[in-house]
Design a protein around this motif. Sequence first.
Motif, mmCIF file in Angstrom:
data_model
loop_
_atom_site.group_PDB
_atom_site.id
_atom_site.type_symbol
_atom_site.label_atom_id
_atom_site.label_comp_id
_atom_site.label_asym_id
_atom_site.label_seq_id
_atom_site.Cartn_x
_atom_site.Cartn_y
_atom_site.Cartn_z
ATOM 1 N N LEU A 26 30.095 67.075 63.572
ATOM 2 C CA LEU A 26 28.707 67.382 63.913
ATOM 3 C C LEU A 26 28.435 68.867 63.688
ATOM 4 O O LEU A 26 27.395 69.253 63.152
ATOM 5 C CB LEU A 26 28.424 66.995 65.361
ATOM 6 N N ILE A 27 29.408 69.707 64.090
ATOM 7 C CA ILE A 27 29.229 71.152 63.919
ATOM 8 C C ILE A 27 29.064 71.495 62.437
ATOM 9 O O ILE A 27 28.174 72.258 62.052
ATOM 10 C CB ILE A 27 30.421 71.926 64.531
ATOM 11 N N ALA A 28 29.928 70.891 61.589
ATOM 12 C CA ALA A 28 29.826 71.153 60.146
ATOM 13 C C ALA A 28 28.444 70.760 59.639
ATOM 14 O O ALA A 28 27.815 71.482 58.857
ATOM 15 C CB ALA A 28 30.912 70.386 59.391
ATOM 16 N N THR A 29 27.953 69.609 60.100
ATOM 17 C CA THR A 29 26.646 69.132 59.638
ATOM 18 C C THR A 29 25.531 70.067 60.101
ATOM 19 O O THR A 29 24.625 70.396 59.333
ATOM 20 C CB THR A 29 26.392 67.716 60.162
ATOM 21 N N LEU A 30 25.625 70.479 61.371
ATOM 22 C CA LEU A 30 24.592 71.382 61.870
ATOM 23 C C LEU A 30 24.647 72.722 61.153
ATOM 24 O O LEU A 30 23.623 73.349 60.908
ATOM 25 C CB LEU A 30 24.757 71.588 63.383
ATOM 26 N N PHE A 31 25.866 73.129 60.779
ATOM 27 C CA PHE A 31 26.037 74.386 60.063
ATOM 28 C C PHE A 31 25.212 74.389 58.774
ATOM 29 O O PHE A 31 24.537 75.368 58.461
ATOM 30 C CB PHE A 31 27.518 74.593 59.757
ATOM 31 N N VAL A 32 25.223 73.250 58.061
ATOM 32 C CA VAL A 32 24.496 73.197 56.791
ATOM 33 C C VAL A 32 22.989 73.288 57.009
ATOM 34 O O VAL A 32 22.298 74.055 56.344
ATOM 35 C CB VAL A 32 24.854 71.915 56.019
ATOM 36 N N SER A 33 22.487 72.525 57.999
ATOM 37 C CA SER A 33 21.039 72.602 58.192
ATOM 38 C C SER A 33 20.644 73.977 58.724
ATOM 39 O O SER A 33 19.576 74.498 58.414
ATOM 40 C CB SER A 33 20.549 71.481 59.098
ATOM 41 N N LEU A 34 21.554 74.567 59.516
ATOM 42 C CA LEU A 34 21.278 75.910 60.020
ATOM 43 C C LEU A 34 21.256 76.911 58.870
ATOM 44 O O LEU A 34 20.397 77.788 58.810
ATOM 45 C CB LEU A 34 22.357 76.290 61.032
ATOM 46 N N LEU A 35 22.193 76.733 57.940
ATOM 47 C CA LEU A 35 22.282 77.614 56.772
ATOM 48 C C LEU A 35 20.962 77.623 56.018
ATOM 49 O O LEU A 35 20.435 78.672 55.645
ATOM 50 C CB LEU A 35 23.400 77.108 55.864
ATOM 51 N N PHE A 36 20.427 76.412 55.841
ATOM 52 C CA PHE A 36 19.154 76.241 55.158
ATOM 53 C C PHE A 36 18.055 77.092 55.819
ATOM 54 O O PHE A 36 17.372 77.871 55.166
ATOM 55 C CB PHE A 36 18.821 74.746 55.213
ATOM 56 N N PHE A 37 17.947 76.959 57.147
ATOM 57 C CA PHE A 37 16.894 77.706 57.841
ATOM 58 C C PHE A 37 17.221 79.192 57.898
ATOM 59 O O PHE A 37 16.330 80.035 57.820
ATOM 60 C CB PHE A 37 16.687 77.154 59.252
ATOM 61 N N LEU A 38 18.513 79.495 58.027
ATOM 62 C CA LEU A 38 18.925 80.895 58.135
ATOM 63 C C LEU A 38 18.565 81.659 56.861
ATOM 64 O O LEU A 38 18.022 82.773 56.928
ATOM 65 C CB LEU A 38 20.436 80.946 58.377
ATOM 66 N N ILE A 39 18.832 81.057 55.704
ATOM 67 C CA ILE A 39 18.499 81.720 54.444
ATOM 68 C C ILE A 39 16.995 81.974 54.389
ATOM 69 O O ILE A 39 16.538 83.079 54.104
ATOM 70 C CB ILE A 39 18.943 80.861 53.233
ATOM 71 N N PHE A 40 16.232 80.928 54.724
ATOM 72 C CA PHE A 40 14.777 81.046 54.657
ATOM 73 C C PHE A 40 14.269 82.144 55.597
ATOM 74 O O PHE A 40 13.521 83.037 55.187
ATOM 75 C CB PHE A 40 14.143 79.701 55.012
ATOM 76 N N VAL A 41 14.714 82.094 56.854
ATOM 77 C CA VAL A 41 14.201 83.050 57.849
ATOM 78 C C VAL A 41 14.613 84.478 57.504
ATOM 79 O O VAL A 41 13.802 85.408 57.559
ATOM 80 C CB VAL A 41 14.705 82.663 59.256
ATOM 81 N N LEU A 42 15.878 84.622 57.072
ATOM 82 C CA LEU A 42 16.362 85.964 56.761
ATOM 83 C C LEU A 42 15.604 86.555 55.570
ATOM 84 O O LEU A 42 15.200 87.726 55.601
ATOM 85 C CB LEU A 42 17.865 85.894 56.459
ATOM 86 N N LEU A 43 15.369 85.742 54.540
ATOM 87 C CA LEU A 43 14.634 86.238 53.378
ATOM 88 C C LEU A 43 13.208 86.598 53.780
ATOM 89 O O LEU A 43 12.674 87.633 53.374
ATOM 90 C CB LEU A 43 14.620 85.191 52.263
#
Lengths: 281, 297
Positions: free
Chosen positions: B16-33
């Motif tokens: 579950l953590i790995a899966t959440l990591f990917v969706s978090l990555l998606f939002f993290l890239i967007f928010v950081l940019l």
Amino acid sequence: MDVLNRRTVEEKIFKLFMIVSICIVIGSLVIIFGLVIINGASSISIEMITQTPTPGNALGGGILNAIIGSLLLALPATGLACIIGIGIALYLQKEFSHPGFANFIRFTLDVLWGIPSIVYGIFCLMIMIALGMGSSLLVGIFALTLLEIPIITRYMDEAIKMVPIGLKESAFSLGSTKFETAIRIVRRQAFPGILAGILLGLGRGIGDAASILFTAGFSNRIPTSLFDSTAALPTMIFNLYSLPSGQPKAYAAAFILLVVVLLISIISRVLSKRFMKHVIR
Amino acid sequence: MNKRKLRDLIGTKLMLIATLFVSLLFFLIFVLLLFRSGLVLQDNSLFDILFSSTWNPDNSQFGLAPIIIGTILVTGIALLIAIPISLLSAIYIAEYAPWKIRRILRPFIDVLAGVPSVVYGLCAFLFLVPLTKDVIAPWFGVQSTGLCIFTAAVILAVMVFPIIISLCIESFNAVPLALKEASLSVGATKWETVKKVVFRASTPSVIAAILLGFGRAFGETIAINMVIGGIPRIPSSVFSPGETLASLIASKYGELMSIPVHESALMLVALILFVVVLVFNILGVFILRRAKRRWTY
């Protein structure tokens, strides 16, 4: 008769078009392979692959630093991406997650797959600067891992989807837990597909220049720690291609990359045939 | 029994953590940019940046119009070349080619899909650039250095060939034999069968293949950077140098990262890349859903 003629003429014309276009495709690809193999074979030598650049002259010596750098970047990155990817791919099965949630994750993975690798490079660079680190092997590995996760995971997911439900049910009925079924039964049944995904990710990772351009930096020495910056084959080509005296090195690096890609494809074929034996059909 | 249950629990949570990591990555890239490109948006409106035509960071002019035009031109020309040629080749390999040729071509094309883009770039730089400079541009009566939009588009088309071809072959092969036989049995020629049955039955996957090719072409950085010339001006013809969004980041990041506003402008470029990829993926999902409903058999 007239109509029939028109139809056969149309058939002939389009067949001609097809042959012309396949000739264009094959021709362009033969040119690329030919250029790299002919120029690469003539510029590759024992010194080229066993020496680092001579100190003070980046164009002298060989490209050993880039070969080692590429391996040190791509292999750990593929390993990491593979561990994370298998976790995600197994979790996307019906037993673990709601189909809506799984489809949302698949969609995010598709978007992540499409994101240009330079964006991953920039993203890791921002994190790197925020943490006060310099360009290093570690950040390069991290960037490549992020790049490879969506590729590897989507391939694994496609393979795992094909596992027959009956196989899982028989494992459950014998009393194994969901996790045991996933890791022992499903993983083994889907192994040829999983392997193909991993090798594809490795190929993509070893050839990508944009993501490691700023994150791994460039260096004429072989890295000795995780925090050293390092050269890699793609960044080596990118740095040297425009200098006429650097082109032998660029060609040698391109030749090695091409050989690696060919090897990966052959290994993938051979191994998947071998592991097919363990698959229940 | 307890140990097994515990392992089941821990394993599931890790997954579950790995899966959440990917969706978090998606939002993290967007928010950081988004966050990092805020600085350049404070002084300039988004409209100005997208449509003004001077890119001159030293004067704090961040007009992206020439670069966006360059990107559209390169991607558009590349796809115009690649789509018909790839479709016809795929049809030939899937339907017409003798079995022997088919067996040689399939793995060949799969290998090509894996060739790194930097290798394509190198070949383009050493072969296509001189060819454009000495032969192709003079044909059209234009002076060119060879480092131009045309060269970039051609090499991009070559890079996209294997992707579209291999996906299309797969979808053409998936068309049920009975459909083709039905068409042939009522007297259609082979080409008519291809045109009216095979194409139609596999339209959704052909669209998906083209979208994937578009994604690859749109985001390609290194190969384009090597041959496009890197001049952010509105191109006067296809034989003049230009710049694309992804290639701009690669060529300018090193020199611009020290000044926050300049860096922020490049973050905006990365954000645009991200948003376009996102929008096209969403579009792809909708097109595919519609296409599947319309062309079911």
